[in-house]
Design a protein around this motif. Structure first.
Motif, PDB file in Angstrom:
ATOM      1  N   MET A  85       0.902  -1.233  -0.124  1.00  0.00           N
ATOM      2  CA  MET A  85      -0.141  -0.104   0.078  1.00  0.00           C
ATOM      3  C   MET A  85       0.936   1.278  -0.028  1.00  0.00           C
ATOM      4  O   MET A  85       0.798   2.218  -0.662  1.00  0.00           O
ATOM      5  CB  MET A  85      -0.746  -0.124   1.097  1.00  0.00           C
ATOM      6  N   ASN A  86       1.832   1.241   0.796  1.00  0.00           N
ATOM      7  CA  ASN A  86       2.839   2.406   0.971  1.00  0.00           C
ATOM      8  C   ASN A  86       3.493   2.665  -0.402  1.00  0.00           C
ATOM      9  O   ASN A  86       3.551   3.657  -0.837  1.00  0.00           O
ATOM     10  CB  ASN A  86       3.400   2.411   2.091  1.00  0.00           C
ATOM     11  N   ARG A  87       3.796   1.600  -0.881  1.00  0.00           N
ATOM     12  CA  ARG A  87       4.777   1.686  -2.037  1.00  0.00           C
ATOM     13  C   ARG A  87       3.961   1.988  -3.225  1.00  0.00           C
ATOM     14  O   ARG A  87       4.437   2.740  -4.278  1.00  0.00           O
ATOM     15  CB  ARG A  87       5.572   0.305  -2.493  1.00  0.00           C
ATOM     16  N   ALA A  88       2.596   1.667  -3.348  1.00  0.00           N
ATOM     17  CA  ALA A  88       1.856   2.119  -4.321  1.00  0.00           C
ATOM     18  C   ALA A  88       1.808   3.738  -4.330  1.00  0.00           C
ATOM     19  O   ALA A  88       1.637   4.460  -5.418  1.00  0.00           O
ATOM     20  CB  ALA A  88       0.280   1.426  -4.506  1.00  0.00           C
ATOM     21  N   PHE A  89       1.675   4.301  -3.252  1.00  0.00           N
ATOM     22  CA  PHE A  89       1.692   5.779  -3.056  1.00  0.00           C
ATOM     23  C   PHE A  89       3.057   6.282  -3.650  1.00  0.00           C
ATOM     24  O   PHE A  89       3.062   7.318  -4.582  1.00  0.00           O
ATOM     25  CB  PHE A  89       1.642   6.518  -1.784  1.00  0.00           C
ATOM     26  N   GLY A  90       4.085   5.737  -3.411  1.00  0.00           N
ATOM     27  CA  GLY A  90       5.343   6.265  -3.890  1.00  0.00           C
ATOM     28  C   GLY A  90       5.299   6.002  -5.393  1.00  0.00           C
ATOM     29  O   GLY A  90       6.075   6.874  -6.065  1.00  0.00           O
ATOM     30  N   LYS A 213      11.577  17.365 -20.129  1.00  0.00           N
ATOM     31  CA  LYS A 213      11.186  16.741 -18.804  1.00  0.00           C
ATOM     32  C   LYS A 213      11.845  15.343 -18.968  1.00  0.00           C
ATOM     33  O   LYS A 213      12.273  14.999 -17.637  1.00  0.00           O
ATOM     34  CB  LYS A 213       9.676  16.343 -18.945  1.00  0.00           C
ATOM     35  N   ARG A 214      12.151  14.705 -19.971  1.00  0.00           N
ATOM     36  CA  ARG A 214      12.771  13.183 -19.716  1.00  0.00           C
ATOM     37  C   ARG A 214      14.003  13.702 -19.325  1.00  0.00           C
ATOM     38  O   ARG A 214      14.637  12.954 -18.495  1.00  0.00           O
ATOM     39  CB  ARG A 214      12.737  12.729 -20.901  1.00  0.00           C
ATOM     40  N   LEU A 215      14.823  14.723 -19.748  1.00  0.00           N
ATOM     41  CA  LEU A 215      16.289  14.818 -19.519  1.00  0.00           C
ATOM     42  C   LEU A 215      16.553  15.291 -18.037  1.00  0.00           C
ATOM     43  O   LEU A 215      17.139  14.846 -17.335  1.00  0.00           O
ATOM     44  CB  LEU A 215      16.609  15.809 -20.208  1.00  0.00           C
ATOM     45  N   LEU A 216      15.459  15.929 -17.427  1.00  0.00           N
ATOM     46  CA  LEU A 216      15.485  16.522 -16.180  1.00  0.00           C
ATOM     47  C   LEU A 216      15.243  15.392 -15.325  1.00  0.00           C
ATOM     48  O   LEU A 216      15.729  15.330 -13.940  1.00  0.00           O
ATOM     49  CB  LEU A 216      14.592  17.574 -15.786  1.00  0.00           C
ATOM     50  N   ALA A 217      14.248  14.296 -15.453  1.00  0.00           N
ATOM     51  CA  ALA A 217      14.080  13.218 -14.686  1.00  0.00           C
ATOM     52  C   ALA A 217      15.175  12.095 -14.902  1.00  0.00           C
ATOM     53  O   ALA A 217      15.202  11.206 -13.948  1.00  0.00           O
ATOM     54  CB  ALA A 217      12.727  12.484 -15.195  1.00  0.00           C
ATOM     55  N   LEU A 218      16.174  11.987 -15.545  1.00  0.00           N
ATOM     56  CA  LEU A 218      17.010  11.167 -15.937  1.00  0.00           C
ATOM     57  C   LEU A 218      18.040  10.908 -14.784  1.00  0.00           C
ATOM     58  O   LEU A 218      18.171   9.581 -14.178  1.00  0.00           O
ATOM     59  CB  LEU A 218      17.971  11.427 -17.245  1.00  0.00           C
ATOM     60  N   ARG A 219      18.227  11.878 -14.143  1.00  0.00           N
ATOM     61  CA  ARG A 219      19.324  11.644 -13.107  1.00  0.00           C
ATOM     62  C   ARG A 219      19.018  11.498 -11.805  1.00  0.00           C
ATOM     63  O   ARG A 219      20.061  10.674 -11.099  1.00  0.00           O
ATOM     64  CB  ARG A 219      20.117  13.114 -12.860  1.00  0.00           C
ATOM     65  N   GLN A 220      17.738  11.007 -11.570  1.00  0.00           N
ATOM     66  CA  GLN A 220      17.378  10.707 -10.094  1.00  0.00           C
ATOM     67  C   GLN A 220      16.754   9.318 -10.196  1.00  0.00           C
ATOM     68  O   GLN A 220      16.454   8.678  -9.341  1.00  0.00           O
ATOM     69  CB  GLN A 220      16.383  11.518  -9.416  1.00  0.00           C
ATOM     70  N   ARG A 221      16.626   8.682 -11.242  1.00  0.00           N
ATOM     71  CA  ARG A 221      15.900   7.480 -11.666  1.00  0.00           C
ATOM     72  C   ARG A 221      16.588   6.403 -10.988  1.00  0.00           C
ATOM     73  O   ARG A 221      16.192   5.384 -10.611  1.00  0.00           O
ATOM     74  CB  ARG A 221      15.403   7.269 -12.964  1.00  0.00           C
ATOM     75  N   ALA A 222      17.856   6.264 -11.151  1.00  0.00           N
ATOM     76  CA  ALA A 222      18.762   4.936 -10.788  1.00  0.00           C
ATOM     77  C   ALA A 222      18.393   4.440  -9.402  1.00  0.00           C
ATOM     78  O   ALA A 222      18.078   3.424  -9.037  1.00  0.00           O
ATOM     79  CB  ALA A 222      20.092   5.239 -11.068  1.00  0.00           C
ATOM     80  N   SER A 223      18.773   5.500  -8.483  1.00  0.00           N
ATOM     81  CA  SER A 223      18.653   4.890  -6.933  1.00  0.00           C
ATOM     82  C   SER A 223      17.113   5.123  -6.213  1.00  0.00           C
ATOM     83  O   SER A 223      17.033   4.688  -4.996  1.00  0.00           O
ATOM     84  CB  SER A 223      19.734   5.913  -6.277  1.00  0.00           C
ATOM     85  N   LEU A 224      16.329   5.913  -6.918  1.00  0.00           N
ATOM     86  CA  LEU A 224      15.069   6.359  -6.343  1.00  0.00           C
ATOM     87  C   LEU A 224      14.230   5.039  -6.033  1.00  0.00           C
ATOM     88  O   LEU A 224      13.782   5.063  -4.934  1.00  0.00           O
ATOM     89  CB  LEU A 224      14.346   7.221  -7.291  1.00  0.00           C
ATOM     90  N   ALA A 225      14.062   4.262  -6.971  1.00  0.00           N
ATOM     91  CA  ALA A 225      13.191   2.909  -6.614  1.00  0.00           C
ATOM     92  C   ALA A 225      13.536   1.974  -5.355  1.00  0.00           C
ATOM     93  O   ALA A 225      13.004   1.786  -4.818  1.00  0.00           O
ATOM     94  CB  ALA A 225      13.137   2.071  -7.991  1.00  0.00           C
TER      95      ALA A 225
END
Length: 272
Positions: A85-90, A213-225
């Motif tokens: 449930m919590n991860r679904a919000f994330g 928007k894609r370029l701006l989002a690239l840098r944080q995706r790797a470790s966020l999940a």
């Protein structure tokens, strides 16, 4: 629950649970994910606006859902439903943060807990002078699990510690000074301010907006999940401990939780 509409290429998602101050439940989270999908599917979309009806933004997670989850024992095997449930919000916050069109949060009244999370993942946060921001999770016996990383991304680690570790409430000007809010206007001028921002975004070429928007989002995706996965497990451990039942009861009864201490006092304070 959620009103979703298009005004030309501009999408508007309005939280509409006034009886619960637009608290987030499973249905609301799913509806917001569907709104993200609808915006992504429209090539000429220029922006998604998120706001609440009736002069309130979002009261965060719904206490009733938390109590129901606590009442159900943890499964002997397999993932805990609290974690899911919590991860679904994330995942909703991830989807909003990575959305390929600009996002704007229009905050009136209270943005609490998960409501702060909804705001900070947006590209622009416009707030009324009546707006109030707070992340009181730690005072309720919970970590601000899924929102912490996004708050820190927006305002920096030092400011995020101030906000997340204390649970203090900020008015709109204080939130702007901290970087939580981009622009503040009185209630009568808030829609005019929003219209000006949409006019600006309407001048951008849609494909160029998406690529930016894609370029701006690239840098944080790797470790966020991985961070949000662990955050969901931490949330589960705290909720399963039972402490949030006391925290929610204290909040409802407008008293201190049993763990509250006063500097210089020998014992925790049990205010009535």
């Amino acid at each position: 629950m959620l009103r979703f509409e298009w005004q030309g290429p501009f999408a508007f998602a309005t939280l509409d649970r006034p009886q619960a101050r637009h608290a987030l439940n499973e249905q609301m989270v799913s509806a917001l994910r569907a709104a993200c999908d609808a915006v992504t599917a429209r090539p000429d979309a220029r922006a998604l606006v998120i706001r609440g009806s009736g002069g309130q933004f979002c009261a965060g997670g719904e206490f009733a859902s938390f109590k129901q989850l606590i009442a159900e024992p943890a499964p002997a095997t397999g993932p805990d439903p609290i974690t899911a449930m919590n991860r679904a919000f994330g995942r909703l916050l991830e989807a909003l943060a990575a959305l390929e069109v600009p996002t704007l949060a229009v905050v009136e009244g209270s943005a609490i807990g998960g409501g702060v999370g909804l705001a900070v993942v947006c590209d622009f946060v416009l707030a009324s002078t009546t707006a109030r921001f707070a992340t009181p999770e730690v005072t309720l016996g919970l970590p601000p699990a899924q929102i912490a990383a996004f708050v820190a991304t927006r305002i920096g680690d030092v400011a995020a510690r101030r906000l997340l570790l204390t649970g203090e409430t900020l008015d709109s000007e204080e939130a702007a000074a901290l970087g939580l809010v981009d622009e503040v206007a009185d209630a009568a001028a808030l829609d005019t301010l929003l219209a000006k921002r949409l006019v600006t975004l309407g001048r951008a070429e849609p494909a160029a907006l998406r690529e930016t928007k894609r370029l701006l989002a690239l840098r944080q995706r790797a470790s966020l999940a991985a961070t949000l996965d662990e955050a969901a497990r931490a949330f589960t451990r705290c909720l399963r401990s039972g402490a949030p039942l006391e925290g929610m009861a204290a909040f409802a009864q407008k008293r201190d939780a049993h763990w509250v201490v006063v500097p210089g006092a020998d014992e925790p304070r049990h205010a009535s």
